[in-house]
Structure formats: C-alpha cells, structure tokens
Design a protein around this motif. Structure first.
Motif, PDB file in Angstrom:
ATOM      1  N   ARG A  57       0.823  -1.223   0.000  1.00  0.00           N
ATOM      2  CA  ARG A  57       0.000   0.000   0.000  1.00  0.00           C
ATOM      3  C   ARG A  57       0.858   1.274   0.000  1.00  0.00           C
ATOM      4  N   HIS A  58       2.033   1.218   0.630  1.00  0.00           N
ATOM      5  CA  HIS A  58       2.921   2.375   0.661  1.00  0.00           C
ATOM      6  C   HIS A  58       3.799   2.462  -0.588  1.00  0.00           C
ATOM      7  N   GLY A  59       3.709   1.495  -1.470  1.00  0.00           N
ATOM      8  CA  GLY A  59       4.473   1.531  -2.708  1.00  0.00           C
ATOM      9  C   GLY A  59       5.943   1.173  -2.555  1.00  0.00           C
ATOM     10  N   LEU A  60       6.290   0.412  -1.528  1.00  0.00           N
ATOM     11  CA  LEU A  60       7.678  -0.017  -1.370  1.00  0.00           C
ATOM     12  C   LEU A  60       8.032  -1.008  -2.475  1.00  0.00           C
ATOM     13  N   THR A  61       9.232  -0.963  -2.931  1.00  0.00           N
ATOM     14  CA  THR A  61       9.677  -1.858  -3.993  1.00  0.00           C
ATOM     15  C   THR A  61       9.832  -3.276  -3.457  1.00  0.00           C
ATOM     16  N   GLU A  62       9.871  -4.229  -4.399  1.00  0.00           N
ATOM     17  CA  GLU A  62      10.090  -5.620  -4.009  1.00  0.00           C
ATOM     18  C   GLU A  62      11.457  -5.786  -3.347  1.00  0.00           C
ATOM     19  N   GLN A  63      12.433  -5.006  -3.807  1.00  0.00           N
ATOM     20  CA  GLN A  63      13.759  -5.082  -3.216  1.00  0.00           C
ATOM     21  C   GLN A  63      13.721  -4.644  -1.750  1.00  0.00           C
ATOM     22  N   ARG A  64      12.994  -3.573  -1.477  1.00  0.00           N
ATOM     23  CA  ARG A  64      12.884  -3.079  -0.096  1.00  0.00           C
ATOM     24  C   ARG A  64      12.140  -4.095   0.777  1.00  0.00           C
ATOM     25  N   LEU A  65      11.054  -4.664   0.265  1.00  0.00           N
ATOM     26  CA  LEU A  65      10.314  -5.681   1.016  1.00  0.00           C
ATOM     27  C   LEU A  65      11.206  -6.882   1.303  1.00  0.00           C
ATOM     28  N   ALA A  66      11.974  -7.294   0.313  1.00  0.00           N
ATOM     29  CA  ALA A  66      12.888  -8.432   0.499  1.00  0.00           C
ATOM     30  C   ALA A  66      13.892  -8.114   1.604  1.00  0.00           C
ATOM     31  N   TRP A  67      14.409  -6.898   1.612  1.00  0.00           N
ATOM     32  CA  TRP A  67      15.367  -6.506   2.640  1.00  0.00           C
ATOM     33  C   TRP A  67      14.703  -6.467   4.013  1.00  0.00           C
ATOM     34  N   LEU A  68      13.481  -5.916   4.092  1.00  0.00           N
ATOM     35  CA  LEU A  68      12.787  -5.815   5.378  1.00  0.00           C
ATOM     36  C   LEU A  68      12.500  -7.181   5.994  1.00  0.00           C
ATOM     37  N   LEU A  69      12.075  -8.130   5.146  1.00  0.00           N
ATOM     38  CA  LEU A  69      11.677  -9.449   5.652  1.00  0.00           C
ATOM     39  C   LEU A  69      12.789 -10.489   5.578  1.00  0.00           C
ATOM     40  N   LYS A  70      13.938 -10.079   5.048  1.00  0.00           N
ATOM     41  CA  LYS A  70      15.081 -11.011   4.914  1.00  0.00           C
ATOM     42  C   LYS A  70      14.710 -12.215   4.053  1.00  0.00           C
ATOM     43  N   ILE A  71      14.147 -11.904   2.887  1.00  0.00           N
ATOM     44  CA  ILE A  71      13.757 -12.942   1.937  1.00  0.00           C
ATOM     45  C   ILE A  71      14.340 -12.590   0.573  1.00  0.00           C
ATOM     46  N   SER A  72      14.199 -13.488  -0.395  1.00  0.00           N
ATOM     47  CA  SER A  72      14.707 -13.210  -1.735  1.00  0.00           C
ATOM     48  C   SER A  72      13.759 -12.252  -2.456  1.00  0.00           C
ATOM     49  N   GLU A  73      14.283 -11.582  -3.481  1.00  0.00           N
ATOM     50  CA  GLU A  73      13.440 -10.679  -4.266  1.00  0.00           C
ATOM     51  C   GLU A  73      12.340 -11.455  -4.983  1.00  0.00           C
ATOM     52  N   GLU A  74      12.636 -12.673  -5.412  1.00  0.00           N
ATOM     53  CA  GLU A  74      11.622 -13.496  -6.074  1.00  0.00           C
ATOM     54  C   GLU A  74      10.472 -13.802  -5.118  1.00  0.00           C
ATOM     55  N   HIS A  75      10.812 -14.095  -3.874  1.00  0.00           N
ATOM     56  CA  HIS A  75       9.767 -14.353  -2.887  1.00  0.00           C
ATOM     57  C   HIS A  75       8.955 -13.083  -2.622  1.00  0.00           C
ATOM     58  N   ALA A  76       9.611 -11.942  -2.576  1.00  0.00           N
ATOM     59  CA  ALA A  76       8.914 -10.663  -2.389  1.00  0.00           C
ATOM     60  C   ALA A  76       7.966 -10.397  -3.554  1.00  0.00           C
ATOM     61  N   GLN A  77       8.412 -10.689  -4.783  1.00  0.00           N
ATOM     62  CA  GLN A  77       7.537 -10.531  -5.951  1.00  0.00           C
ATOM     63  C   GLN A  77       6.315 -11.426  -5.832  1.00  0.00           C
ATOM     64  N   LYS A  78       6.520 -12.655  -5.391  1.00  0.00           N
ATOM     65  CA  LYS A  78       5.405 -13.593  -5.202  1.00  0.00           C
ATOM     66  C   LYS A  78       4.424 -13.062  -4.156  1.00  0.00           C
ATOM     67  N   LEU A  79       4.949 -12.548  -3.050  1.00  0.00           N
ATOM     68  CA  LEU A  79       4.077 -12.009  -2.001  1.00  0.00           C
ATOM     69  C   LEU A  79       3.275 -10.814  -2.514  1.00  0.00           C
TER      70      LEU A  79
END
Length: 188
Positions: free
Chosen positions: A127-149
């Motif tokens: 909702r805040h428009g964070l990038t997949e890269q930022r989400l991956a960094w926040l949750l300590k997951i891969s960018e591919e997993h962030a894209q899936k989420l």
C-alpha cells in the motif's frame, strides 16, 4: 477525566540483548538482586511476589516478555509473569498482530515478527508503494519471494474489491416478484 500516556514500544531487534542492561533484575554493586527469586517453586509465593514486584518497576518489562515468548522460554518469571501465566500467550503467539511492530519493520527496524505480522508488513509495504527489493530486505527474503508475495497481495485486494462491488450493485431480493413503481414509496 483520566488521561493515560503510552510511551512508544521499544521492540527488540533480531539478536539484540542490549535491553537487558536496563532491566531491574540485573544485579549491580548498588542493587544486588538474587537471580534465584526469578525461578521459584510453585509454592514459594514470597519469591513470586518479590520477583513480580521487581518486574513491576522494570522499564523493559514488555521487551523481556516478548523475548521470553519469542524464544520459547518457559522457565521462571519473565516480563512480570510466571510460567503458568505465560503459557496461554505462548499458544497465541503465532497469531499476534501488533501494528507497532509492523510499523517498526516498515521503518527499517529488525523486529521479530509473527506470521500475522509478516502478512501485515507485506500489505502495508504494498500500500505504501515499497519496492520488491525493499520488502525483500525488510523481511530477509529473496526478491523473487517478495515478488510472489506482492502478486498474492494484488490478487487478494483485487478479489476483495470485486466482492465488495458485486455486493454493492446486487439487486434487492424480490422472491421472484417484479418490483413496480409503487413499491418504492412516493420518492420514486
């Protein structure tokens, strides 16, 4: 009228034990504390009362309780609660949803999160428009997993919006009868 001031929660970061330095139970030269009072037998009510009294004065009591719950610590008095008092909290921990923890994570803090809080972080980040890269960094997951989420979140929000649209535009129930002008009163 009574006003209550709630100080902002200090959430323990991953691997952070610095909060223990502020704990009242830490024995010092000027404040000797017997650690045995925090591990009483069930019938040792005076030790339990003394330990809870110390915990009641502690500025990091909530952090201590969170550490005990997140670490699965089931022994002794932690965060002002006995083993028996913490037991129901241990059982409910996976479904805990504390938005202050979610907000702290979005702000970039390494906070221990439950599954429910991780889902809330994904929705808030989307909702805040964070990038997949930022989400991956926040949750300590891969960018591919962030894209899936994010794909799952987009799909869930789209489906929710579609359900709300169909509920809002569905015709009134008429039991098969056709409604006429007179059925709507004088305003029609």
């Amino acid at each position: 009228m009574t006003t209550t001031t709630i100080s902002p929660a200090r959430h323990r970061s991953l691997g952070d034990h610095t909060w223990q330095d502020q704990a009242v139970c830490q024995s010092t030269e000027y404040n000797p504390v017997d650690p045995e009072i925090f591990f009483p037998e069930p019938d040792e009510t005076t030790k339990i009362t003394a330990a809870k009294s110390l915990c009641g004065q502690c500025p990091v009591r909530r952090t201590c309780l969170d550490a005990a719950l997140e670490g699965g610590d089931t022994h002794g008095i932690r965060g002002g609660m006995t083993e028996e008092e913490r037991e129901p909290l241990h059982e409910k921990l996976a479904s805990r949803l504390d938005y202050s923890r979610v907000n702290a994570t979005i702000a970039g803090r390494d906070v221990h999160l439950t599954k429910a809080e991780r889902r809330a972080v994904v929705r808030a980040a989307y909702r805040h428009g964070l990038t997949e890269q930022r989400l991956a960094w926040l949750l300590k997951i891969s960018e591919e997993h962030a894209q899936k989420l994010y794909r799952e979140t987009r799909r869930a929000l789209r489906n929710r919006d579609l359900e709300q649209t169909t509920k809002a535009t569905s015709p009134p129930e008429t039991d098969g009868e056709r409604l006429g002008r007179d059925d709507f009163g004088t305003a029609a």
